[in-house]
Scaffold this active site. Structure first.
Site, PDB file in Angstrom:
ATOM      1  N   GLU A  20       0.835  -1.203   0.000  1.00 33.30           N
ATOM      2  CA  GLU A  20       0.000   0.000   0.000  1.00 33.30           C
ATOM      3  C   GLU A  20       0.870   1.254   0.000  1.00 33.30           C
ATOM      4  O   GLU A  20       1.713   1.458   0.876  1.00 33.30           O
ATOM      5  CB  GLU A  20      -0.920  -0.009   1.226  1.00 33.30           C
ATOM      6  CG  GLU A  20      -1.794   1.216   1.355  1.00 33.30           C
ATOM      7  CD  GLU A  20      -2.655   1.461   0.146  1.00 33.30           C
ATOM      8  OE1 GLU A  20      -2.490   2.526  -0.484  1.00 33.30           O
ATOM      9  OE2 GLU A  20      -3.477   0.569  -0.175  1.00 33.30           O
TER      10      GLU A  20
ATOM     11  N   CYS B   9      10.555 -18.616  20.566  1.00 34.87           N
ATOM     12  CA  CYS B   9      10.794 -18.366  21.990  1.00 34.87           C
ATOM     13  C   CYS B   9       9.466 -18.412  22.738  1.00 34.87           C
ATOM     14  O   CYS B   9       9.020 -17.430  23.342  1.00 34.87           O
ATOM     15  CB  CYS B   9      11.490 -17.013  22.170  1.00 34.87           C
ATOM     16  SG  CYS B   9      12.211 -16.755  23.801  1.00 34.87           S
TER      17      CYS B   9
ATOM     18  N   CYS C  53      14.948 -23.538  21.192  1.00 38.20           N
ATOM     19  CA  CYS C  53      16.191 -22.774  21.318  1.00 38.20           C
ATOM     20  C   CYS C  53      17.177 -23.063  20.190  1.00 38.20           C
ATOM     21  O   CYS C  53      17.914 -22.170  19.758  1.00 38.20           O
ATOM     22  CB  CYS C  53      16.839 -23.051  22.665  1.00 38.20           C
ATOM     23  SG  CYS C  53      15.901 -22.384  24.064  1.00 38.20           S
TER      24      CYS C  53
ATOM     25  N   CYS D 129      16.634 -20.803  17.264  1.00 40.23           N
ATOM     26  CA  CYS D 129      16.596 -19.374  17.522  1.00 40.23           C
ATOM     27  C   CYS D 129      17.736 -18.652  16.799  1.00 40.23           C
ATOM     28  O   CYS D 129      18.906 -19.034  16.950  1.00 40.23           O
ATOM     29  CB  CYS D 129      16.691 -19.107  19.021  1.00 40.23           C
ATOM     30  SG  CYS D 129      16.678 -17.345  19.444  1.00 40.23           S
TER      31      CYS D 129
ATOM     32  N   CYS E 148      21.821 -14.901  23.840  1.00 43.12           N
ATOM     33  CA  CYS E 148      20.869 -15.206  24.915  1.00 43.12           C
ATOM     34  C   CYS E 148      21.613 -15.681  26.161  1.00 43.12           C
ATOM     35  O   CYS E 148      22.198 -16.760  26.184  1.00 43.12           O
ATOM     36  CB  CYS E 148      19.880 -16.276  24.453  1.00 43.12           C
ATOM     37  SG  CYS E 148      18.623 -16.688  25.686  1.00 43.12           S
TER      38      CYS E 148
END
Length: 505
Positions: free
Chosen positions: A85, A227, A234, A237, A243
Site C-alpha cells: 500500500e 521463543c 532454542c 533461535c 541469549c
C-alpha cells in the site's frame, strides 16, 4: 479514507469520546530513546549485566534476527498491505484494525468470545476523531498516535508508527517481553513499572533504524513461534548466541556431562562457571531470592510475573425468554449491555446480578420481576423453569450464571413501564437460534444457550432436533447462500477486501 468516513458515520447516537480511558503519565511519556542504539543510564538498583553494552552486539542481533525473519515470517494480511500500500493513511489504518471487517456491531459479532469486548468501540471512536478533528489524516508518530487517538496505547502506537511510517521506535508486547527477559536474564516481575520501563528502553535501543517495522515484527514473530512460553525451540533461535539464559543452560549441561563422565574430578561438587550479575542480591532486574533459578525450567525461568489475584465470585440470574415468531419458529430475547464496563455493547439474555445469600425462591422472584417488563403479560412463578448453572471466568471475575427459561404464551408487547421510560430502556431484539449464534454475544452467553439446549433435548428425547448442528436454522437445512454470480461467499471477509477502495474513488 472511505472506510474511516463510514466508520465515523456509523457512530450516530454514540457519546463522543466515551470510554477513552485515562492514560497515566508513565504511559504518555515518549517511547523513543534519545540515542538510537544507546540505553539510558543504569540506575543504582540495576546492573549493566542485563543490558546490551556493545554496539557491535546490537548490530549482530539486528542482522541475525532480520535475516531469519525474511526467511521464516508468516504470511499475515497486514504485512501484505504494509508492503504493497502506497497510501500511508491506509497502511496506518490497517495497523490499527488487523482482522477487522466492518464497524462496531459487525466487529463485535466477529470478535465475540475473543475477549476484545471494547475494541470495536475504540476503533470507531478513533476513526471518528481522524475524520472530524484531524482532517482525515492519521497521526504519524508514536507520540501523536497515543496522545490523539482514544484507545491507542504505547504498544499500538509504536507498532503503527514503525510499521506504517518507518519511525525508529520499539514495541513491547507479551512476546517481546519473553524474548528480552530471556536474552538478558531479566527475572524480576516483568509487569512492575521499573522492569517495564527497562524493557521499553531495551526495545528502543535494539530497533533497527533502517527497518524498524520489520524488526519489531521479527521480535514478535520470534516470541510467537520460537521463543514460546513452554518448550521453546532454542536450537532454531536466530539470536541464541546473544541469549544469556541459553548460555546458562548450556554451561549447566556441560557441567552435568562432565560429572557424568567422571571428568570433573575433585571439582565435581562445585557449581559450573556461569556468568552472573555482579549485583546479585541487590539488582532489581535479577531473579528474586525467594524464587531462584530452577534448572528443570531452563530458559523458561524467564519471564517472571507476580501471582495473579484470585478473581472475585459473583452470581447472576439469567433468563432465556422464548416466544413463537411470525412463522411459528422459536425466537429468543436478547438485550444489549451498557456501552461501558464488562462486556460493553454485547448482547445477552435478560440478566440480573444477585446479591449474596439469596435463596432460590428469592432468586426466582427477583428475576421474575426483572423479566416481567419484557413478557408483556402476567407470568406465574411456576412458569419460570430452573435450567442449571453455568460458570465462566473473566480476567478478574468468577461469574456463575443461574439459568432459567420462560416460554411465553403469546407475542409479548412492550410493557407500560418501558413506554414511560423510553430513554432508560436498553436496546433489545428477538432472534432465531441461528441469528443468536451470529450475534455479538459473549462466550458466557453461548454457554448459557448450550445448557438450555441440552435440557430441551433431554426433554424431547434423542430426536432429530437434538442432533442438528448448533446454530443451524432448520428451515434452511442443507442450504448455503449463493452469490448473484453463482459463487459461494467467503466465510469471512479478508482485511484486503475491507480496505479495498470502492469503485470510482
Amino acid at each position: 479514507m472511505s472506510k474511516l468516513r463510514a466508520a465515523a458515520r456509523s457512530g450516530r447516537g454514540l457519546q463522543q469520546g466515551a470510554g477513552e480511558g485515562r492514560k497515566s503519565p508513565r504511559r504518555c511519556r515518549k517511547n523513543v530513546s534519545s540515542h538510537k542504539g544507546m540505553l539510558p543510564p543504569v540506575s543504582a538498583q540495576q546492573s549493566a549485566y542485563h543490558l546490551f553494552s556493545h554496539p557491535a552486539e546490537i548490530e549482530a542481533f539486528r542482522k541475525n534476527l532480520l535475516a531469519w525473519y525474511d526467511k521464516c515470517k508468516r504470511d499475515l494480511p497486514w504485512r501484505k498491505l504494509a508492503a504493497s500500500e502506497s497510501d500511508a493513511n491506509r497502511r496506518a489504518y490497517a495497523g490499527l484494525t488487523p482482522g477487522c471487517v466492518s464497524w462496531e456491531q459487525e466487529v463485535n459479532e466477529l470478535w465475540a468470545g475473543l475477549g476484545y469486548y471494547s475494541r470495536g468501540k475504540r476503533l470507531q471512536e478513533a476513526a471518528q476523531k481522524v475524520v472530524s478533528e484531524l482532517a482525515g489524516q492519521m497521526p504519524a508518530t508514536a507520540e501523536e498516535l497515543q496522545r490523539l487517538l482514544p484507545g491507542v496505547g504505547r504498544y499500538t502506537a509504536g507498532a503503527i508508527a514503525s510499521i506504517s511510517y518507518g519511525q525508529a521506535t520499539g514495541v513491547v508486547d507479551g512476546n517481546v517481553i519473553r524474548v528480552l527477559c530471556r536474552v538478558r536474564c531479566i527475572g524480576a516481575d516483568s509487569s512492575s513499572p521499573a522492569v517495564a520501563d527497562r524493557l521499553w528502553d531495551l526495545a528502543n535501543a535494539l530497533v533497527d533504524p533502517a527497518r524498524p517495522g520489520d524488526f519489531n515484527q521479527a521480535m514478535m514473530e520470534l516470541g510467537a513461534t520460537v521463543c514460546t512460553p513452554r518448550a521453546p525451540l532454542c536450537m532454531e533461535c536466530p539470536v541464541k548466541q546473544h541469549c544469556k539464559a541459553r548460555c546458562r543452560v548450556e554451561k549447566e549441561l556441560e557441567f552435568a556431562s562432565r560429572r557424568l563422565l567422571g571428568k570433573a574430578a575433585s571439582s565435581c561438587s562445585q557449581a559450573p562457571d556461569i556468568e552472573e550479575c555482579a549485583a546479585t542480591g541487590s539488582c532489581s532486574l535479577c531473579l528474586p531470592a525467594s524464587e531462584p533459578w530452577d534448572s528443570s525450567l531452563g530458559v523458561a525461568n524467564f519471564p517472571r510475573r507476580a501471582a495473579k489475584k484470585q478473581p472475585r465470585a459473583e452470581r447472576t440470574a439469567t433468563c432465556v425468554l422464548e416466544r413463537r415468531g411470525p412463522r411459528g419458529q422459536p425466537e429468543y430475547l436478547i438485550v444489549q449491555r451498557p456501552s461501558s464496563g464488562l462486556l460493553a455493547g454485547l448482547w445477552e439474555f435478560p440478566s440480573l446480578a444477585l446479591g449474596p445469600g439469596l435463596k432460590e425462591k428469592q432468586q426466582r422472584e427477583a428475576l421474575l420481576a426483572h423479566v416481567q417488563a419484557w413478557a408483556g403479560e402476567a407470568v406465574a412463578r411456576g412458569r419460570l423453569r430452573h435450567v442449571g448453572e453455568v460458570s465462566h471466568v473473566f480476567s478478574h471475575i468468577h461469574q456463575t450464571y443461574v439459568v432459567y427459561s420462560l416460554l411465553l404464551g403469546r407475542d409479548p408487547e412492550m410493557a407500560s413501564g418501558w413506554r414511560d421510560e423510553m430513554l432508560e430502556r436498553p436496546a433489545f431484539r428477538w432472534v432465531t437460534q441461528a441469528e443468536f449464534q451470529k450475534s455479538a454475544v459473549s462466550t458466557a452467553m453461548k454457554k448459557v444457550w448450550k445448557v438450555c439446549e441440552r435440557q430441551n433435548c433431554e426433554g424431547r428425547g434423542s430426536g432429530q432436533g437434538c442432533k442438528r448442528k448448533r446454530g443451524a436454522d432448520p428451515s434452511r437445512a442443507g442450504q448455503r447462500k449463493v452469490e448473484a454470480d453463482g459463487s459461494l461467499p467467503p466465510r469471512q471477509l479478508s482485511l484486503d477486501a475491507f480496505l479495498k477502495a470502492p469503485a470510482g474513488e
